[in-house]
Design a protein around this motif. Sequence first.
Motif, PDB file in Angstrom:
ATOM      1  N   SER A 192      -4.824   0.121 -14.788  1.00  0.00           N
ATOM      2  CA  SER A 192      -5.570  -0.114 -16.026  1.00  0.00           C
ATOM      3  C   SER A 192      -5.794  -1.604 -16.265  1.00  0.00           C
ATOM      4  N   VAL A 193      -4.851  -2.433 -15.829  1.00  0.00           N
ATOM      5  CA  VAL A 193      -5.025  -3.885 -15.958  1.00  0.00           C
ATOM      6  C   VAL A 193      -6.190  -4.359 -15.094  1.00  0.00           C
ATOM      7  N   ARG A 194      -6.345  -3.774 -13.923  1.00  0.00           N
ATOM      8  CA  ARG A 194      -7.467  -4.126 -13.050  1.00  0.00           C
ATOM      9  C   ARG A 194      -8.814  -3.826 -13.705  1.00  0.00           C
ATOM     10  N   GLN A 195      -8.848  -2.821 -14.576  1.00  0.00           N
ATOM     11  CA  GLN A 195     -10.112  -2.394 -15.185  1.00  0.00           C
ATOM     12  C   GLN A 195     -10.443  -3.133 -16.476  1.00  0.00           C
ATOM     13  N   LEU A 196      -9.611  -4.076 -16.881  1.00  0.00           N
ATOM     14  CA  LEU A 196      -9.864  -4.782 -18.133  1.00  0.00           C
ATOM     15  C   LEU A 196     -11.198  -5.518 -18.104  1.00  0.00           C
ATOM     16  N   GLN A 197     -11.973  -5.346 -19.157  1.00  0.00           N
ATOM     17  CA  GLN A 197     -13.257  -6.011 -19.284  1.00  0.00           C
ATOM     18  C   GLN A 197     -13.053  -7.374 -19.945  1.00  0.00           C
ATOM     19  N   TYR A 198     -12.601  -8.316 -19.149  1.00  0.00           N
ATOM     20  CA  TYR A 198     -12.371  -9.677 -19.619  1.00  0.00           C
ATOM     21  C   TYR A 198     -12.660 -10.621 -18.463  1.00  0.00           C
ATOM     22  N   PRO A 199     -13.211 -11.807 -18.734  1.00  0.00           N
ATOM     23  CA  PRO A 199     -13.570 -12.734 -17.640  1.00  0.00           C
ATOM     24  C   PRO A 199     -12.392 -12.990 -16.709  1.00  0.00           C
ATOM     25  N   THR A 200     -12.599 -12.795 -15.446  1.00  0.00           N
ATOM     26  CA  THR A 200     -11.510 -12.932 -14.485  1.00  0.00           C
ATOM     27  C   THR A 200     -10.953 -14.351 -14.445  1.00  0.00           C
ATOM     28  N   GLU A 201     -11.814 -15.351 -14.692  1.00  0.00           N
ATOM     29  CA  GLU A 201     -11.339 -16.728 -14.640  1.00  0.00           C
ATOM     30  C   GLU A 201     -10.518 -17.104 -15.872  1.00  0.00           C
TER      31      GLU A 201
END
Length: 648
Positions: A192-201
Amino acid sequence: MLSFSLSLSLSLSYSSPRQLTKPGQRQQQQQQQQQHHHTKNKEKKATNQQRPNTNTPLPPQNHHLPPNRMQGQRVLKWLKGTLRCCRTLGFAVAMLGFLIWAYVWGVPIANSPYKLVSFGMYGLLLSLHVLLQSLFAFLEHRRMRGEQGGPRRGLAGTGGGGSSNASCSRTVALTISAYQEDPDYLKKCLLSVRQLQYPTESLRVIMVVDGNSREDAYMMDMFQDVFRDKDPACLVWRHNYHAWDPRTGAAEGEGSAGVDPQRAQVEELLRSRRFVCVMQRWGGKREVMYTAFKALGGSVDYVQVCDSDTVLDQWATQELVRVLDGDERCGAVGGDVRILNADESFVSFMSSLRYWMAFNIERACQSYFNCVSCISGPLGLYRNVCLQQFLESWYNQTFLGSHCTFGDDRHLTNRMLSMGYSTKYTARSRCYTETPAQFLRWLNQQTRWTKSYFREWLYNAFWWHKHHLWMTYEAVVTGVFPFFVAATVIQLFYAGSLWDILWVLCVIQLIGLVKASYACLLRRSPVMIFMSLYSVLYMTSLLPAKFFALLTINKSSWGTSGRRKLVGNYIPLLPLSIWTSILVVGMTYNTYKESQQNWSTEVKREETTYLLAGLGCYLAYWTTMLLLYWIWFRRACCRRSYSNDVTV
């Protein structure tokens, strides 16, 4: 003409060089000045964003003021604080005194013939409390929809459409605390952490494992496997921040000048790498959280907390960040925590309903007044600049001479409230977490949480004056409620009549039905009607557990967090046994006393009518609810596949 010539000559004699330049040069200088002002404004905004904000405005820079005036301002500030303390203390004492008066004297408001059915002042106060709490919760949910209505926007680089510049610019460290976690739950959490919609940087993922033995290595292996394409960094720390002994390290040839060499490695990894897993010596959950917070330092704007059994909604982080960005006075925000294994047992199902009520009514009401009492561990976000200020005092918390190792999330929230910052709740950020499905594990969890509640209640009382009076009012009402309930039950079983006992039981279920019906409307789901069944767990288990928690408030442990091992702590069953014995003896004595009375009198005949009618209604209620549970709900759960929709 003379005056015009004189004014013209004066203006020319005092004009700046810019005013005497040629038109082309003047335009060029104006453009340069505008660029200079634009750059200066950007630097000023950036400085303001990094400056900590509290409910109390930052003190003005009065270095140029005379000493007498500065002294006067300090005295005025002290007087205002003193008046707020006196007002809050007076309100708390008055509220407590009024509750005790209404309960002890039992002021009646309405009575039936022979006073078989009555409604008193204390019942009116509880009814008003439920009504006001529900009203403010509704207003807070409406405010959430009004301020953050519409579909949630994606962020740049995450696959969504559109972005929020403020949210994109904030760096967030998501910290995961793990201890002997079930592999299935841990993998769901990491995925679920991998799917977070937040800028990767702008996002860092940090998991700290409480334990560095071979039995704990599977958690680090799973972290590496899930984030294998993210270049994860992993480290097995032989010690932790508070387990390093310079003498032992020197004897083993480790460290120099009494410094743990691995500590610098941990801090370097957490501040430079985006995906990090650290296994450290066992020290408890607070030690795990401290490692993540301390090693991060001031390298990020916000710190998000998460448990290793939690499945995050893909928008969870973005919605939390949006709240902090929208209010500079807000120091922490929590989200809506749902139950991952609601259909596993009756206990977990009741917990799922209780969770929804606790977050969407109780904490939503607190959020309306900007004073949420606890930012839950599975889903919370803190301003890092504030977190770093009280990190050491949070870790070194003591109570009655003992170091505190539980109630970490509630004390984090209280520390933020003590600084004058507000705390919020948003239902738009959601997660699912595991809850104990076995009764004994659930009872251990509730006992541990109750210990931290009473301890933090005392700590929080020192900061009531910094926040809305609702915080004081709710703390007083909820703090004395279990004592009044226990006293009422004991008094009824030993000094009341059979009808008195039945009447109170019917009233409890009636109040539960009213709250459950309102929850059905708010959630738009008929399943909340089963919330009225939660009263049986409260009256038979939670109530005696609260008193046991008070007696053992200094006993510390992880409690329910080690999910790979069976719970072997049967001590919390002791207060349940004592409570059951008290009720059985009281009921026996009451029945014997009633059997010795003359039931042929007019009053007793009337009481018999009420008794039979009440007993019929009570049995009909329980028969109907249990039938609905076993036929409708359980059959629906069996047809449903094991999946969890975390879309808000």
